[in-house]
Scaffold this motif. Structure first.
Motif, mmCIF file in Angstrom:
data_model
loop_
_atom_site.group_PDB
_atom_site.id
_atom_site.type_symbol
_atom_site.label_atom_id
_atom_site.label_comp_id
_atom_site.label_asym_id
_atom_site.label_seq_id
_atom_site.Cartn_x
_atom_site.Cartn_y
_atom_site.Cartn_z
ATOM 1 N N GLY A 74 0.803 -1.215 0.000
ATOM 2 C CA GLY A 74 0.000 0.000 0.000
ATOM 3 C C GLY A 74 0.836 1.266 0.000
ATOM 4 N N PHE A 75 0.156 2.377 0.182
ATOM 5 C CA PHE A 75 0.802 3.688 0.101
ATOM 6 C C PHE A 75 2.004 3.805 1.036
ATOM 7 C CE2 PHE A 75 0.244 8.396 1.368
ATOM 8 C CZ PHE A 75 1.282 8.780 0.523
ATOM 9 N N VAL A 76 1.818 3.542 2.317
ATOM 10 C CA VAL A 76 2.911 3.658 3.279
ATOM 11 C C VAL A 76 3.765 2.399 3.287
ATOM 12 C CG1 VAL A 76 3.529 4.073 5.681
ATOM 13 C CG2 VAL A 76 1.521 5.194 4.711
ATOM 14 N N GLY A 77 3.116 1.243 3.209
ATOM 15 C CA GLY A 77 3.826 -0.027 3.308
ATOM 16 C C GLY A 77 4.935 -0.198 2.289
ATOM 17 N N ARG A 78 4.715 0.285 1.078
ATOM 18 C CA ARG A 78 5.740 0.106 0.045
ATOM 19 C C ARG A 78 7.012 0.889 0.367
ATOM 20 N NH1 ARG A 78 2.856 2.349 -5.214
ATOM 21 N NH2 ARG A 78 1.103 1.299 -4.223
ATOM 22 N N TYR A 79 6.860 2.035 1.028
ATOM 23 C CA TYR A 79 8.043 2.829 1.398
ATOM 24 C C TYR A 79 8.814 2.140 2.525
ATOM 25 C CZ TYR A 79 6.684 6.739 -1.564
ATOM 26 O OH TYR A 79 6.383 7.520 -2.648
ATOM 27 N N ILE A 80 8.073 1.529 3.443
ATOM 28 C CA ILE A 80 8.731 0.788 4.519
ATOM 29 C C ILE A 80 9.458 -0.421 3.938
ATOM 30 C CG2 ILE A 80 8.365 -0.511 6.645
ATOM 31 C CD1 ILE A 80 5.862 1.211 7.128
ATOM 32 N N ALA A 81 8.793 -1.115 3.010
ATOM 33 C CA ALA A 81 9.405 -2.288 2.375
ATOM 34 C C ALA A 81 10.683 -1.906 1.633
ATOM 35 C CB ALA A 81 8.409 -2.926 1.410
ATOM 36 N N ARG A 82 10.636 -0.797 0.925
ATOM 37 C CA ARG A 82 11.814 -0.360 0.157
ATOM 38 C C ARG A 82 12.980 -0.041 1.076
ATOM 39 N NH1 ARG A 82 9.728 3.844 -2.296
ATOM 40 N NH2 ARG A 82 9.208 2.839 -4.275
ATOM 41 N N LYS A 120 16.634 -2.082 1.476
ATOM 42 C CA LYS A 120 17.939 -1.427 1.326
ATOM 43 C C LYS A 120 18.831 -1.671 2.536
ATOM 44 C CE LYS A 120 16.556 2.312 -1.800
ATOM 45 N NZ LYS A 120 16.400 3.780 -1.969
ATOM 46 N N GLU A 121 18.191 -1.911 3.691
ATOM 47 C CA GLU A 121 18.951 -2.199 4.911
ATOM 48 C C GLU A 121 19.369 -3.662 4.990
ATOM 49 O OE1 GLU A 121 19.975 -0.111 7.312
ATOM 50 O OE2 GLU A 121 19.201 1.581 6.152
ATOM 51 N N GLY A 122 18.978 -4.450 3.965
ATOM 52 C CA GLY A 122 19.394 -5.838 3.912
ATOM 53 C C GLY A 122 18.395 -6.847 4.457
ATOM 54 N N TRP A 123 17.219 -6.404 4.858
ATOM 55 C CA TRP A 123 16.206 -7.315 5.367
ATOM 56 C C TRP A 123 15.564 -8.113 4.227
ATOM 57 C CZ3 TRP A 123 13.947 -7.691 10.462
ATOM 58 C CH2 TRP A 123 14.555 -6.873 11.419
ATOM 59 N N ARG A 124 15.171 -9.338 4.538
ATOM 60 C CA ARG A 124 14.270 -10.065 3.655
ATOM 61 C C ARG A 124 12.861 -9.596 3.996
ATOM 62 N NH1 ARG A 124 14.085 -15.545 4.807
ATOM 63 N NH2 ARG A 124 15.099 -15.167 6.815
ATOM 64 N N VAL A 125 12.096 -9.259 2.986
ATOM 65 C CA VAL A 125 10.804 -8.622 3.212
ATOM 66 C C VAL A 125 9.672 -9.486 2.650
ATOM 67 C CG1 VAL A 125 9.413 -6.553 2.865
ATOM 68 C CG2 VAL A 125 11.913 -6.356 3.051
ATOM 69 N N ARG A 126 8.769 -9.854 3.526
ATOM 70 C CA ARG A 126 7.588 -10.604 3.123
ATOM 71 C C ARG A 126 6.403 -9.637 3.154
ATOM 72 N NH1 ARG A 126 6.994 -15.472 6.853
ATOM 73 N NH2 ARG A 126 8.640 -16.379 5.550
ATOM 74 N N GLY A 185 14.207 -12.252 -5.178
ATOM 75 C CA GLY A 185 13.788 -13.076 -4.055
ATOM 76 C C GLY A 185 13.837 -12.401 -2.700
ATOM 77 N N GLN A 186 14.381 -11.189 -2.642
ATOM 78 C CA GLN A 186 14.505 -10.518 -1.343
ATOM 79 C C GLN A 186 13.156 -9.963 -0.853
ATOM 80 O OE1 GLN A 186 17.205 -7.168 -1.293
ATOM 81 N NE2 GLN A 186 17.053 -6.888 0.928
ATOM 82 N N VAL A 187 12.344 -9.468 -1.775
ATOM 83 C CA VAL A 187 11.037 -8.905 -1.426
ATOM 84 C C VAL A 187 9.969 -9.719 -2.137
ATOM 85 C CG1 VAL A 187 9.587 -6.838 -1.405
ATOM 86 C CG2 VAL A 187 12.077 -6.610 -1.237
ATOM 87 N N GLU A 188 9.114 -10.387 -1.377
ATOM 88 C CA GLU A 188 8.135 -11.284 -1.976
ATOM 89 C C GLU A 188 6.719 -11.015 -1.454
ATOM 90 O OE1 GLU A 188 8.338 -13.444 -4.368
ATOM 91 O OE2 GLU A 188 10.498 -13.274 -4.668
ATOM 92 N N PRO A 189 5.756 -10.805 -2.360
ATOM 93 C CA PRO A 189 4.352 -10.685 -1.949
ATOM 94 C C PRO A 189 3.793 -12.075 -1.629
ATOM 95 C CG PRO A 189 4.750 -9.710 -4.134
ATOM 96 C CD PRO A 189 5.927 -10.568 -3.796
ATOM 97 N N VAL A 190 3.004 -12.164 -0.557
ATOM 98 C CA VAL A 190 2.388 -13.437 -0.174
ATOM 99 C C VAL A 190 0.914 -13.185 0.153
ATOM 100 C CG1 VAL A 190 4.511 -14.503 0.665
ATOM 101 C CG2 VAL A 190 3.108 -13.141 2.232
ATOM 102 N N LEU A 191 0.111 -14.220 -0.024
ATOM 103 C CA LEU A 191 -1.327 -14.112 0.201
ATOM 104 C C LEU A 191 -1.650 -14.136 1.695
ATOM 105 C CD1 LEU A 191 -4.261 -14.171 -0.851
ATOM 106 C CD2 LEU A 191 -4.095 -16.668 -0.868
#
Length: 325
Positions: free
Chosen positions: A12-20, A24-30, A49-55
């Motif tokens: 979403g609007f805010v979530g995508r900025y947090i994910a980005r 960049k800090e090296g986290w794997r993001v689900r 594979g570092q950032v993956e959308p899941v249901l």
């Protein structure tokens, strides 16, 4: 191995900025969302594979538990401005928030960040604000060390505030709550605060996030019109008229089974009766060592498309000056 964070509503609007930022800090993001196929825009935020959308459906216990498995941190960005079908204020913002926090605690998640809103109050007349308040209480009860962020109205390229009003046609811009004061905050500043919470660099508690300036809705709209080089008459409608409009639009939405949505709801009119600014004495950006970005530094970067000549307006104005010269 890199740490794993699950972000509910991460596309979403805010979530995508947090994910980005976390990528960049090296986290794997689900990125936990209801429609993963519509969240593919988050994948390029990191390496393959570092950032993956899941249901995931925040209303479903098993779904929430499944996507959280193995997570070191959790961020809940899920929220709604208007109810639609089974996604009601209570089920999403109160019960859903509590469910995510409780399961995170049960699974031994280290850090938890919850996105709320200024005005969250379990006793509010507004269902939105009331369930935001109930959600905060549920989060703190299940996960006492949670970091809760309460932003004012959020602006940024994908916002539904300035973009919405800038896109309205006609010579008149009608407002409900024109004298209501807001403290607009840049979306990436909210993301920076969330990252500090995820990484354990922000003490537990509630943080109210507002930008450097507070203005009435009417002033904000006039500033926006200046940015897009449009002249419109900004009219402040009385609250009784706004309430009637909201009630009428809600009725039309109900009768059309949600197919027809109005520009404002009765609940949003209730929200507009209260100023949306950082409370005196509240923890905020200063406590997080973040200097918030001002609106004027960002609005021209994404509202230019609403100008009479769009991206070519500056060129035309420059050419006009040359001719006069």
């Amino acid at each position: 191995m890199s740490k794993l964070v699950t972000i509910f509503g991460g596309s979403g609007f805010v979530g995508r900025y947090i994910a980005r930022r976390l990528a960049k800090e090296g986290w794997r993001v689900r990125v936990a969302v209801r429609r993963p196929n519509e969240a593919m825009h988050v994948k390029p935020y990191g390496t393959p594979g570092q950032v993956e959308p899941v249901l995931c459906n925040i209303r479903d216990e098993a779904s929430v538990a499944s996507v959280m498995t193995g997570s070191d941190a959790v961020v809940n960005c899920v929220g709604i401005l208007a109810e639609a079908g089974k996604n009601g204020f209570d089920s999403v913002q109160a019960e859903g928030a509590g469910r995510v926090a409780r399961i995170a605690a049960d699974q031994g998640v280290e850090t938890f960040v919850h996105l709320s809103a200024i005005g969250a109050d379990a006793t509010s007349k507004s269902a939105y604000a009331r369930t935001k308040g109930a959600g905060e209480a549920a989060v703190q009860a299940a996960f006492p060390s949670a970091v809760i962020l309460r932003p004012s109205i959020i602006f940024g390229p994908e916002d539904d505030f300035f973009n919405r009003f800038a896109g309205m046609f006609g010579p008149v811009l009608p407002l409900v709550g024109g004298n209501t004061v807001f403290q607009p905050v840049y979306v990436d500043d909210v993301a920076r605060a969330a990252v500090l919470g995820v990484e354990g660099k922000a003490p537990a508690g509630i943080y109210e996030l507002g930008g450097p300036d507070a203005h009435s809705m009417k002033t904000l709209m006039k500033d926006m019109l200046t940015v897009i080089r449009r002249r419109k008459l900004v009219v402040n409608l009385p609250f009784f008229a706004g309430s009637l409009m909201g009630w009428s639009f809600d009725l039309v939405k109900k009768l059309s089974f949600g197919l027809v949505k109005g520009p404002i709801t009765a609940d949003q009119v209730k929200l507009l009766r209260q100023d949306n600014v950082v409370s005196e004495g509240a923890k905020g950006f200063t406590d997080l060592d973040i200097s918030p970005v001002a609106m004027e530094a960002v609005l021209p970067d994404y509202l230019w498309r609403f100008r009479p000549s769009g991206q070519y307006l500056a060129i035309k104005e420059s050419a006009k000056n040359l001719r006069h010269g």
